[in-house]
Design a protein around this motif. Structure first.
Motif, PDB file in Angstrom:
ATOM      1  N   ARG A  36       6.534  -0.269  -1.189  1.00 31.60           N
ATOM      2  CA  ARG A  36       6.066  -0.325  -2.572  1.00 31.60           C
ATOM      3  C   ARG A  36       7.001   0.546  -3.415  1.00 31.60           C
ATOM      4  NH1 ARG A  36       2.346   4.244  -4.312  1.00 31.60           N
ATOM      5  NH2 ARG A  36       3.782   5.931  -3.862  1.00 31.60           N
ATOM      6  N   ASP A  73       0.524  -3.878  -7.594  1.00 31.77           N
ATOM      7  CA  ASP A  73      -0.676  -3.049  -7.438  1.00 31.77           C
ATOM      8  C   ASP A  73      -1.003  -2.460  -8.797  1.00 31.77           C
ATOM      9  OD1 ASP A  73      -0.722  -3.364  -4.747  1.00 31.77           O
ATOM     10  OD2 ASP A  73      -0.584  -1.231  -4.259  1.00 31.77           O
ATOM     11  N   GLN A 107      -4.783  -5.863  -6.523  1.00 32.58           N
ATOM     12  CA  GLN A 107      -3.505  -6.302  -5.959  1.00 32.58           C
ATOM     13  C   GLN A 107      -3.377  -7.806  -6.182  1.00 32.58           C
ATOM     14  OE1 GLN A 107      -4.329  -4.793  -1.896  1.00 32.58           O
ATOM     15  NE2 GLN A 107      -2.821  -3.186  -2.305  1.00 32.58           N
TER      16      GLN A 107
END
Lengths: 291, 167
Positions: free
Chosen positions: A205, A241, A250
């Motif tokens: 991420r 997210d 999400q």
């Protein structure tokens, strides 16, 4: 005499300056060991587990949808909503390290239970440690009736997934994860087909802002076909997210439709190149039930 | 020349014996709660220093040392609000004069001049420091999204309690 006073004056002013700096330097707090927090916003990246667990005393509810694929009468199926798959999950943080939960996925009516344990935690500061390691173990029960006319044992319906999740947070924005995993099916179509397959989940991420992050994952596996002619494709997903207080939203695009681990990891029939891509979301909500 | 040296010696010696007080176990808490949400955190490992000769006073706290009741709130505090990775410490440096602490307060990498009421009492050779003052969160560039702005107080009430020992 003159030189003497100048010298003394200089000395005094040096010590005076020195003292001012020293005084506030005295209160400088020495570096302590800090457990790295929030490598990922959620306990899942998208389909894959992240290294995170809810804290102690936290009850988490996750509801997930995967809409119909773009290649399957997309507009006739109202942008895929008509053939959406759903999964619900309820889990609880028994301690800050231990987490257990149950889930139910609509595709093949699979019920599951899992245990997740943070074995090692990344730390910075005095006693730093470079990565975190979380163990995850889950079992799945297929509830859907078999249509092959065979009187199946209950054990035929079971499958398992175990993995070791290695994760590292690089700075405050980037986190990466690699999870060697094993999926086991009690029942596979033919004798020559492997019951146990090995997979490597890789994900990451990147935080765009404090509350918004890009996510991605891919999960290559050791087997891409069964003797009955089934062909499987490497699952992947990309998403965003969005975090607001106790919720994590999400949204993502993937080439998987099922949400129980053995199905999306080891038996994913969707080829992204012919348009089998699915929009989906996970929404998690946490409730602190024990302070 | 001799006299000057003597004077210098005394001046230095006096600095040497000037009283400085220090603690690394100061209690620093804040309350930024609202009727909708209980937001309270406390650190028991703040440090404070005071120099009796110059009146200089300093207080420092590690943001990650604040303990919240809820782990998730603590994570959000560090990750989304005060950005502890970028700005690990908050501190006050200034002077104590006539019941007031006057100086600079730095939180979230931003520095503001403040003058707040502060008590400094001598007891058994130690110094008791007590202060309670409001901090306007917005002043320090901590952004609060609209969705939760009703839940978080605009002003956090900060409380400092410390027993400083002679060093």
């Amino acid at each position: 005499m003159k030189w003497g006073s100048i010298l003394v004056g200089t000395l005094l002013s040096i010590t005076a300056f020195g003292q001012e700096d020293d005084l506030f330097a005295l209160m400088d707090i020495p570096e302590t060991t800090q457990i790295t927090y929030a490598s990922f916003k959620g306990t899942k990246i998208i389909n894959a587990q992240s290294n995170e667990t809810p804290g102690e005393g936290v009850l988490q509810y996750i509801i997930s949808h995967r809409f119909g694929s773009f290649s399957n009468d997309y507009f006739y199926n109202f942008l895929g909503l008509d053939n959406a798959q759903i999964r619900m999950q309820l889990d609880y943080g028994i301690t800050d390290r231990l987490n257990a939960g149950i889930g139910r996925s609509s595709y093949l009516k699979v019920a599951d239970g899992f245990v997740k344990y943070r074995l090692l935690r990344q730390k910075s500061g005095a006693e730093s440690f470079p990565f975190s390691l979380t163990l995850y173990s889950s079992a799945f029960y297929r509830g859907a009736r078999y249509t092959d006319g065979i009187d199946h044992y209950m054990s035929d319906r079971l499958s398992y997934h175990n993995q070791a999740i290695f994760a590292r947070k690089f700075g405050d924005k980037l986190s990466l994860l690699a999870a060697p995993s094993a999926v086991h099916w009690n029942l596979v179509p033919g004798n020559s087909d492997p019951n146990t397959t090995f997979h490597l989940q890789m994900g990451g991420r990147y935080k765009l802002t404090n509350r918004l992050a890009l996510t991605g994952e891919i999960c290559p596996g050791s087997n891409l076909e069964y003797s009955d002619g089934s062909r499987f494709f490497t699952p992947f997903a990309v998403g965003v997210d969005l975090e607001t207080g106790g919720h994590v939203f999400q949204f993502h695009l993937s080439n998987t439709n099922a949400m129980s681990d053995p199905l999306w990891m080891a038996q994913n029939p969707y080829n992204p190149w012919d348009g089998s891509l699915f929009l989906g979301f996970n929404i998690s909500r946490v409730f602190t039930v024990k302070d | 020349m001799k006299k000057v040296l003597l004077l210098a010696f005394f001046a230095l010696a006096q600095q040497g014996i000037a009283q400085q007080y220090l603690t690394r176990e100061a209690t620093l808490s804040f309350d930024a709660g609202s009727p909708l949400e209980d937001i309270y955190a406390v650190s028991e490992s703040a440090s404070a220093v005071y120099d009796a000769a110059s009146g200089k006073l300093g207080v420092q706290v590690l943001m990650t040392s604040f303990q919240f009741k809820r782990a998730l709130m603590q994570e959000h505090f560090n990750e989304n609000y005060v950005e502890s990775e970028k700005f690990p410490k908050a501190q006050f440096t200034g002077t104590y004069e006539g019941g007031q602490a006057v100086g600079q307060l730095t939180i979230h990498g931003q520095t503001k001049d403040i003058a707040v009421p502060c008590e400094l009492l001598e007891a058994d050779g130690a110094l008791l420091l007590q202060a309670e003052f409001p901090v306007t969160i917005e002043d320090f560039g901590v952004s609060i999204p609209g969705a939760v702005s009703d839940k978080i107080a605009k002003e956090a009430k900060v409380t400092v309690r410390a027993t400083l020992k002679k060093r």
